[in-house]
Design a protein around this motif. Structure first.
Motif, mmCIF file in Angstrom:
data_model
loop_
_atom_site.group_PDB
_atom_site.id
_atom_site.type_symbol
_atom_site.label_atom_id
_atom_site.label_comp_id
_atom_site.label_asym_id
_atom_site.label_seq_id
_atom_site.Cartn_x
_atom_site.Cartn_y
_atom_site.Cartn_z
ATOM 1 N N UNK A 1 0.828 -1.219 0.000
ATOM 2 C CA UNK A 1 0.000 0.000 0.000
ATOM 3 C C UNK A 1 0.854 1.257 0.000
ATOM 4 N N UNK A 2 0.310 2.302 -0.621
ATOM 5 C CA UNK A 2 0.916 3.636 -0.568
ATOM 6 C C UNK A 2 -0.181 4.663 -0.341
ATOM 7 N N UNK A 3 0.041 5.540 0.638
ATOM 8 C CA UNK A 3 -0.869 6.666 0.883
ATOM 9 C C UNK A 3 -0.029 7.943 0.908
ATOM 10 N N UNK A 4 -0.339 8.861 0.017
ATOM 11 C CA UNK A 4 0.395 10.134 -0.064
ATOM 12 C C UNK A 4 1.901 9.905 -0.110
ATOM 13 N N UNK A 5 2.318 8.991 -0.964
ATOM 14 C CA UNK A 5 3.721 8.659 -1.213
ATOM 15 C C UNK A 5 4.395 7.899 -0.069
ATOM 16 N N UNK A 6 3.667 7.600 0.999
ATOM 17 C CA UNK A 6 4.221 6.821 2.102
ATOM 18 C C UNK A 6 3.873 5.356 1.901
ATOM 19 N N UNK A 7 4.903 4.505 1.952
ATOM 20 C CA UNK A 7 4.714 3.070 1.767
ATOM 21 C C UNK A 7 4.285 2.422 3.076
ATOM 22 N N UNK A 8 3.236 1.604 2.991
ATOM 23 C CA UNK A 8 2.821 0.756 4.103
ATOM 24 C C UNK A 8 3.091 -0.678 3.654
ATOM 25 N N UNK A 9 4.125 -1.267 4.205
ATOM 26 C CA UNK A 9 4.635 -2.531 3.686
ATOM 27 C C UNK A 9 3.953 -3.758 4.274
ATOM 28 N N UNK A 10 3.110 -3.580 5.251
ATOM 29 C CA UNK A 10 2.314 -4.672 5.826
ATOM 30 C C UNK A 10 0.921 -4.166 6.111
ATOM 31 N N UNK A 11 -0.079 -5.022 5.849
ATOM 32 C CA UNK A 11 -0.065 -6.333 5.218
ATOM 33 C C UNK A 11 0.374 -6.234 3.748
ATOM 34 N N UNK A 12 0.899 -7.342 3.245
ATOM 35 C CA UNK A 12 1.378 -7.345 1.867
ATOM 36 C C UNK A 12 1.390 -8.771 1.324
ATOM 37 N N UNK A 13 1.628 -8.856 0.024
ATOM 38 C CA UNK A 13 1.798 -10.150 -0.644
ATOM 39 C C UNK A 13 3.180 -10.180 -1.272
ATOM 40 N N UNK A 14 3.865 -11.318 -1.142
ATOM 41 C CA UNK A 14 5.180 -11.482 -1.760
ATOM 42 C C UNK A 14 5.244 -12.873 -2.379
ATOM 43 N N UNK A 15 5.809 -12.935 -3.572
ATOM 44 C CA UNK A 15 5.922 -14.181 -4.326
ATOM 45 C C UNK A 15 7.357 -14.711 -4.298
ATOM 46 N N UNK A 16 7.486 -16.016 -4.517
ATOM 47 C CA UNK A 16 8.813 -16.615 -4.638
ATOM 48 C C UNK A 16 9.565 -16.088 -5.860
ATOM 49 N N UNK A 17 8.853 -15.432 -6.756
ATOM 50 C CA UNK A 17 9.509 -14.844 -7.927
ATOM 51 C C UNK A 17 10.551 -13.806 -7.532
ATOM 52 N N UNK A 18 10.407 -13.206 -6.354
ATOM 53 C CA UNK A 18 11.364 -12.190 -5.903
ATOM 54 C C UNK A 18 12.235 -12.704 -4.760
#
Length: 199
Positions: free
Chosen positions: A123-140
């Motif tokens: 998520x991003x609100x007003x250029x601020x990243x909210x890194x949790x909750x999030x989804x991450x794949x084995x691709x990275x």
């Protein structure tokens, strides 16, 4: 569905002064609140913990929640994500922190509904990243493994980096507001003062 959900619960709770995972909020521990929300998504559920976590206690929390012990203890959420993605069978995982009790299940469901089509969601609100909750794949996984091995542990910076090379969905402020006040959705409990937001 080749997607899992993981509760991140391997921190020291040093700023809180005691193990916040077992702090009761409205009659339930933070760890139980997080696990119940995770299991409500009907995905395979994992609990990411440090090596000192009381293993027997997990059985009283949930018979279906699978423990994953961090390969990099107390290195933060990015390191815990690496440990999880290495060990699970699923290709992707939704990650939720144990100390964010106000995140609505509907918001987690929103992430799950888009998980098949993306490799990273945050998520991003007003250029601020909210890194949790999030989804991450084995691709990275390989890329974030290198970051962890080099002690580049910032989750926000890692998301900015991998997003340039993978299929990423950024949840914007307008969308987030459909699920409630963003200050509540992303409010996490780091220290005792953070409890003032709760009755």
């Amino acid at each position: 569905m080749d997607i899992a959900i993981t509760v991140l619960a391997g921190g020291r709770s040093s700023r809180f002064g005691r193990d916040k995972r077992f702090f009761n909020l409205s009659g339930k521990s933070l760890i139980r609140i997080a696990i119940e929300k995770a299991e409500s998504l009907n995905l395979k559920t994992y609990l990411s913990v440090d090596k000192n976590f009381p293993i027997s206690f997990n059985k009283s929390l949930s018979k279906d929640c699978n423990l994953i012990v961090d390969d990099y203890p107390y290195k933060g959420p990015l390191a815990a994500m690496v440990s999880t993605l290495r060990k699970i069978e699923e290709e992707k995982a939704i990650f939720i922190p144990v100390d964010m009790p106000c995140t609505p299940v509907e918001f987690l469901t929103f992430i799950r509904e888009r998980a098949q089509d993306y490799e990273v969601i945050y998520s991003i609100i007003s250029e601020k990243i909210y890194s949790l909750p999030s989804l991450v794949s084995k691709a990275v996984l390989e890329e974030i493994e290198k970051l962890v091995e080099s002690d580049a542990l910032s989750l926000k910076r890692s998301f900015k980096s991998v997003s340039k090379r993978c299929k990423t969905y950024v949840i914007d402020g307008k969308t987030i507001s459909r699920f409630g006040d963003p200050r509540s959705i992303f409010h996490n409990i780091n220290c005792a003062e953070d409890l003032r937001y709760f009755p």
